[in-house]
Structures are given as structure tokens and as C-alpha cells.
Design an enzyme around this catalytic site. Structure first.
Site, mmCIF file in Angstrom:
data_model
loop_
_atom_site.group_PDB
_atom_site.id
_atom_site.type_symbol
_atom_site.label_atom_id
_atom_site.label_comp_id
_atom_site.label_asym_id
_atom_site.label_seq_id
_atom_site.Cartn_x
_atom_site.Cartn_y
_atom_site.Cartn_z
ATOM 1 N N ASN A 137 13.517 -55.072 2.580
ATOM 2 C CA ASN A 137 13.556 -55.196 4.042
ATOM 3 C C ASN A 137 12.750 -54.115 4.741
ATOM 4 O O ASN A 137 12.137 -54.365 5.780
ATOM 5 C CB ASN A 137 15.006 -55.098 4.530
ATOM 6 C CG ASN A 137 15.626 -56.472 4.705
ATOM 7 O OD1 ASN A 137 14.946 -57.422 5.114
ATOM 8 N ND2 ASN A 137 16.907 -56.598 4.406
ATOM 9 N N CYS A 428 22.074 -59.342 -2.265
ATOM 10 C CA CYS A 428 20.620 -59.571 -2.252
ATOM 11 C C CYS A 428 19.832 -58.270 -2.314
ATOM 12 O O CYS A 428 18.607 -58.282 -2.333
ATOM 13 C CB CYS A 428 20.207 -60.363 -1.015
ATOM 14 S SG CYS A 428 20.506 -62.128 -1.208
ATOM 15 N N PHE A 429 20.497 -57.128 -2.314
ATOM 16 C CA PHE A 429 19.868 -55.823 -2.509
ATOM 17 C C PHE A 429 18.758 -55.549 -1.497
ATOM 18 O O PHE A 429 17.729 -54.951 -1.824
ATOM 19 C CB PHE A 429 19.313 -55.697 -3.940
ATOM 20 C CG PHE A 429 20.168 -56.383 -4.959
ATOM 21 C CD1 PHE A 429 21.472 -55.973 -5.160
ATOM 22 C CD2 PHE A 429 19.686 -57.465 -5.684
ATOM 23 C CE1 PHE A 429 22.286 -56.616 -6.071
ATOM 24 C CE2 PHE A 429 20.491 -58.122 -6.588
ATOM 25 C CZ PHE A 429 21.800 -57.696 -6.792
ATOM 26 N N CYS A 430 18.970 -56.005 -0.259
ATOM 27 C CA CYS A 430 17.978 -55.738 0.795
ATOM 28 C C CYS A 430 16.635 -56.376 0.511
ATOM 29 O O CYS A 430 15.616 -55.897 1.000
ATOM 30 C CB CYS A 430 17.775 -54.234 0.975
ATOM 31 S SG CYS A 430 18.613 -53.616 2.408
ATOM 32 N N ASN A 431 16.609 -57.406 -0.324
ATOM 33 C CA ASN A 431 15.344 -58.030 -0.687
ATOM 34 C C ASN A 431 15.465 -59.536 -0.467
ATOM 35 O O ASN A 431 15.582 -60.300 -1.422
ATOM 36 C CB ASN A 431 15.024 -57.695 -2.151
ATOM 37 C CG ASN A 431 13.572 -57.941 -2.489
ATOM 38 O OD1 ASN A 431 12.970 -58.893 -1.967
ATOM 39 N ND2 ASN A 431 13.005 -57.122 -3.348
#
Ligand SMILES: *Cc1c(COP(=O)(O)O)cnc(C)c1O
Length: 594
Positions: A137, A428-431
Site C-alpha cells: 500500500n 492481505c499484509f497491506c498488499n
């Protein structure tokens, strides 16, 4: 030694555990990570851990030396300047960046470094910001600056188009464009690509969702206009600058800037050696740095200014121009103690060590089957020949499946893992791009999920039968075979249905997976539709409850609701964090029979 470990060592013994190094992995764990006993920490992509000796060395350093503000002119100030200078050099050395061509600008993290590039990049109406789908992100956010200045932005999926038979290198890549973003359609349509604009291409050296590594030859390919677009549009003319987000990849494979001269690289130090947090760096090519435009000036970046007229003279040095205020000099002084750990093990050995564990875990997960022969999981991140790089970093991302092929919610896995002394990350691990790509979520799926109230961190792990995120196991230089073994045993116990109790135990603990409704939340909770279906008593916070047919009421609702808790003999409140799985299981069974 157990048979499984012997087998593991037979296959991976040359790579695992730092053979020939100053200390074996077991010595490292016994002397530098005593605090980990009994716990499997598997979230190194979130933050890796500092060594206890590293912290002792930092403590000694800070208690023995006097470091003053680097902007003063005292001896203590010179001591600081010297240690900051040498830290910059260590960062450049780590990336094999020549100090002639590159500068190290300290920032508060990788995100701040990315923001700096976005803010100061020379965007124009003719510019494009192109980024791979798999991106954090904090990289995607750069597009707001680009769009604001009338540039266009788009995400691409890239795969190898041609291979150079002589060098073995990738000769060109094929890019599939996703939606093109502009703030002002008219400007976009009459764009003439005169070739004078600056464009920016951004990709991660390793995807923090899947662990897929990106081929660093992309730097050359982008700069030489060797990208072919699958929609037939001509490659964008203009001058390309390339940004590598190495925040994840840097811990086990720092990009080699002597071979792949990217313009910008961002890193964060807690991802390298755990401490300090709040410190990262932008490694910038001096030519690219000259293009960056600063707006703000501040203490630290100004040579002279006059308070009541519009006059400011900025400092000349690249570092001085971009580091606002007083740099975190004590954190910077700590860096050499972190680099010392990595350098003593050596990066190639760290890379081999962590990748042996990840490969082993992947092999086991692929091989594990339910009794009906179905696979227990889907692993994300491919090793297909069409992707640009076949290598994987020390990350295993996956979702577990039931014997009937339906998904197990990732939050359920996370909660049970935490009860079992295993720390990992799910979601989603900021992705979001990698998440959508690997989970096969369409724009309409994403819109439905967001409408249903789903946000990155909530418990909605399955919506309309599709997972909204994944489980990620990520490894660091101090990870061990025993950590992985603990995780594999956990998966086998709770999620492989050979033992009929697996499912019962799971529902005993955490109830069913937290699957969210297909419709909006309001509908579900509107008063006219309230209908009592069951009563469940949860004696321990976050753990499974047991069902009751009836329960007395009080004037405030259910009698004793939230009015009691369980204490240990010493008076400590019992929570899932403080009590082992076995204890909770016994308690639960005991309570449900009361
Ligand atoms: C962690 C991470 C970031 C963010 O780094 P911060 O230092 O926390 O701002 C960005 N990109 C990737 C790939 C990361 O893994």
C-alpha cells in the site's frame, strides 16, 4: 534426534544452520534469543527480532559514549556526525552502492522513504507512474501524488517475453495493463509523449504477500524501454526512473546496485535486524536526487532563511536537503550493531538458511493430505516458467482447506496458532494487489466485501465462500527447524482430519470459522428480524463456548453476563494468551460438563 529432523538435515544440512559459521543456529538461539523459549515466532516479514547480544552492545555503546546533537559544534556533536557518516556508509555497502553514485537519506521507515519520492518526483501531465500489481500500500499511495499533478497511473502484471540466449538474461518483458487511472480524462487523451517527461516504475524486490522475488533485470528493461504491452500500445517514451521497494527482500537478499542501478531503493531497519524501529532509508542515485523537488524547509534542511520575507537558501548536500529536523541519531548509532550480526553470519548464508526452511515447509504442506486424498492447502506464489523470477523468498503463504475442498478461515488459523504458541500473520499484509491476484478476487468481489463492512483487520475471513486473505509464515535468520516442526505439528493436529477429534477440538476452541454474511450488516441486525437461535457461554475470552438451552434473565439482559471470570490459584485472570492449549482444552471440557 527425531527421524524427521535427520531426514531434513540429509536434504538441507548444507544450507541449514550456518555450518562453518562463527556460531551454529542452535548456539545462536540458546545465547541470543533466550526469550523465545517455547514460542515459534513466524512473522519476520512483519518484523524480525533483535538479538539479545545486539541489544547489550547497543546499551554498552550508548552508556559509554556521549552523543550530542549533530547540528552543534561540540566534541559530542562530532562523535555523532562520525557515527552517522559511518552508518550511511554501511547502508550503501549493504547494497553494494558506490558512494560516488548513491546517497543514503535516513527516513522514519520505508513508507516515509516512499512518500518522499512520491512527493518530490517531477511529475507532469506527460508522466506515468507504473507499478506492479504486487506492491505494498505504501507504494500504491505514490499514485495520489502522480494523479494530483495530472500524470497517469497504472498497475501491470509482468512476465518474461524473451530470453537472451547468450547471457541467459531476460531480454524483454510483456506487461498486462490493468485499469489506467487519471484524475482528468481530457488531459490524458491529448497527451503527446514527447519523451521529455519523467516516468516512475515501482516494484518490490520480494513480494511481502507471496514471497515471490522480482527479477532485478527489470531495472535495465524498464530504462531501455523493453516492456511490451499486451494491449499493443506503444511503450511509453520519456525518461524512466526505477524504484525498488526492498523493505521485505532486503533481510535476506539486498538488491545489488552495482549490477542493477535502480534510482531509488527503500528499506526499513526493523525488517533487517529487529531494532531500531522508526528508522529506514532512501538510497537514491545522485542523478535522480537532483530531479527531486522539495517544498518544505525546516531545521536541518535550511542553510539560511529570513522570517518575514520570502527568502530561503536550502542546504546543498543531498542528505541535508531531505532530512528534516534532527535525525534520530541514537537509533542511527545502533545500526552498526545490527549490521554486525548480519555480516558475521553473511547474507548468502542467511539466505540459504532461511530458504532451506521455507522450501521444507512448502514441500510438507504440499504433501499433506486429508484421508480422502484431497490437498490440505493452496500455496500462493508460483514457480512457473513464465514469471520473471523463479525464486522464492523465505515466506510461505497459503490457505487451508477442508476435506470437501471448502476453505478454512485464516483468522481461525491465526487464533488457534496463537493458542498453540505460534505467532504468524494473516490477512492481505497491506498488499491488496497481490491479495486479489492470488486469491482470485475480482473487482466485484472486492466491492462486495467492502460493502459487507470488511476492512483489512477484521474477522471476516471468508465471504461468499472465498477467502479474504491468507495465512503467512515468514522466516528470519534465527528461525529454526524446531519452529517449523511446531507449525507443521499444529497444522497436522488441527487441520488434517485423520484424527476425528481434529474438527471437534477446533470447534470446541473457537466455535466455527468467522464467516461473514453475504448481505450488509444492517440487514442482519435490524430489530424486527432479531430471533434468538442459541445461547453460548464463553468462560474464557476468545475461546470456544458451550451451548445452553436456557439461561435466566436479569433486568440488564442475560444474568451474570460479563460479570465473572476465571482466575488461577494466584488470582491471575485466565485468558487464551496466558494458558496453554492443553489446559484450556481440559478446562473447556470440564466446564461444559458442569
Ligand atoms: C514492511 C514493508 C513496507 C513498510 O515499511 P515501514 O518501514 O513499516 O514503513 C513497505 N513495503 C514492503 C514490501 C514491506 O514489507
Amino acid at each position: 534426534m527425531d527421524v524427521a529432523k535427520e531426514e531434513f538435515l540429509r536434504e538441507f544440512g548444507r544450507d541449514y544452520g550456518y555450518p562453518g559459521g562463527p556460531k551454529t543456529i542452535d548456539e545462536i538461539r540458546a545465547t541470543e534469543f533466550k526469550r523465545l523459549s517455547g514460542m515459534a515466532y513466524l512473522d519476520h516479514a512483519g518484523a524480525t527480532l533483535y538479538s539479545e547480544l545486539q541489544m547489550e552492545a547497543i546499551f554498552k555503546d550508548l552508556t559509554a559514549n556521549v552523543y550530542g546533537n549533530p547540528h552543534s559544534q561540540s566534541d559530542s556533536s562530532f562523535a555523532t556526525s562520525e557515527i552517522v557518516r559511518s552508518a550511511r556508509q554501511q547502508v550503501l555497502d549493504y547494497l553494494k552502492a558506490s558512494p560516488k553514485d548513491y546517497k543514503c537519506i535516513f527516513t522514519s521507515g520505508a513508507t516515509a522513504a516512499l512518500k518522499l519520492v512520491g512527493e518530490a518526483f517531477p511529475w507532469s501531465h506527460q508522466s506515468s507512474f507504473v507499478y506492479t500489481m504486487e506492491n505494498h500500500n505504501s507504494v500504491l499511495g505514490i499514485r495520489e501524488y502522480a494523479l494530483e499533478q495530472g500524470a497517469q497511473a497504472y498497475a501491470v502484471d509482468i512476465e518474461e517475453a524473451e530470453h537472451d540466449a547468450f547471457t541467459g538474461n531476460v531480454a524483454s518483458v510483456q506487461a498486462t495493463k490493468h485499469q489506467i487511472l487519471t484524475r482528468n480524462e481530457a488531459k490524458f487523451l491529448d497527451k503527446d509523449h514527447t519523451g521529455s517527461a519523467y516516468n516512475l516504475f515501482a516494484f518490490p524486490s520480494e513480494c511481502n504477500f507471496s514471497g515471490s522475488k522480482f527479477c532485478l533485470e527489470l531495472v535495465k528493461i524498464v530504462k531501455e524501454d523493453l516492456i511490451r504491452y499486451s494491449d499493443g500500445s506503444p511503450s511509453l517514451k520519456g525518461r524512466w526512473k526505477v524504484l525498488i521497494d526492498a523493505a521485505k527482500g532486503c533481510a535476506t537478499e539486498p538488491p545489488d546496485l552495482s549490477k542493477y542501478p535502480a534510482d531509488f531503493v527503500v528499506i526499513s531497519f526493523y525488517k533487517l535486524f529487529g531494532y531500531p524501529t522508526g528508522l529506514g532509508a532512501l538510497i537514491v542515485h545522485t542523478d535522480a536526487a537532483k530531479l527531486l523537488k522539495r517544498t518544505y524547509f525546516s531545521g536541518g534542511t535550511v542553510a539560511a532563511s529570513i522570517a518575514d520575507i520570502n527568502y530561503v537558501k536550502r542546504r546543498e548536500g543531498i542528505e541535508e536537503l531531505f532530512e528534516d529536523g534532527t535525525i534520530p541519531f541514537l537509533s542511527i548509532a545502533s545500526l552498526c550493531h545490527g549490521f554486525k550480526v548480519l555480516n558475521s553470519l553473511t547474507i548468502p548464508a542467511i539466505s540459504r538458511h532461511t530458504s532451506s526452511l521455507a522450501t521444507y515447509l512448502r514441500n510438507i504442506l504440499v504433501a499433506l493430505r486429508h484421508p480422502n486424498g484431497t490437498s490440505i492447502c493452496t500455496i500462493y506464489g508460483s514457480r512457473s516458467s513464465k514469471t520473471l523470477c523463479n525464486e522464492m523468498g523465505p515466506v510461505v503463504s497459503f490457505n487451508l482447506k477442508q476435506p470437501d475442498g471448502s476453505w478454512v478461515g485464516h483468522r481461525e488459523v491465526e487464533k488457534l496458532a496463537s493458542l498453540s504458541g505460534i505467532q504468524l500473520r494473516t490477512g492481505c499484509f497491506c498488499n491488496p494487489g497481490a491479495c486479489a491476484k492470488y486469491l482470485g478476487l475480482t473487482h466485484s468481489d472486492l466491492a462486495t466485501n467492502i460493502e459487507a463492512g470488511h476492512v483489512c483487520w477484521d474477522d471476516c475471513d471468508i465471504i461468499n465462500g472465498k477467502p479474504t486473505g491468507a495465512v503467512r509464515v515468514s522466516l528470519g535468520y534465527m528461525s529454526t527447524y524446531e519452529d517449523i516442526k511446531k507449525f507443521i505439528d499444529f497444522v497436522a493436529t488441527f487441520f488434517v482430519s485423520t484424527q476425528t477429534y481434529a474438527k471437534d477440538v477446533r470447534s470446541q476452541f473457537c466455535g466455527r470459522s468467522i464467516h461473514c454474511a453475504d448481505t450488509g450488516f444492517e440487514n442482519r441486525y435490524s430489530a424486527s428480524q432479531l430471533d434468538l437461535k442459541s445461547i453460548t457461554v464463553y468462560p474464557i475470552k476468545s475461546c470456544a463456548g458451550f451451548s445452553m438451552d436456557r439461561w435466566p434473565l436479569s433486568s440488564r439482559g442475560l444474568l451474570h453476563d460479563r460479570e465473572w471470570l476465571l482466575q488461577s490459584l494466584t488470582g491471575e485472570t485466565l485468558t487464551q494468551k496466558k494458558v496453554s492449549v492443553q489446559h484450556l482444552l481440559c478446562l473447556d471440557i470440564f466446564l461444559s460438563n458442569v
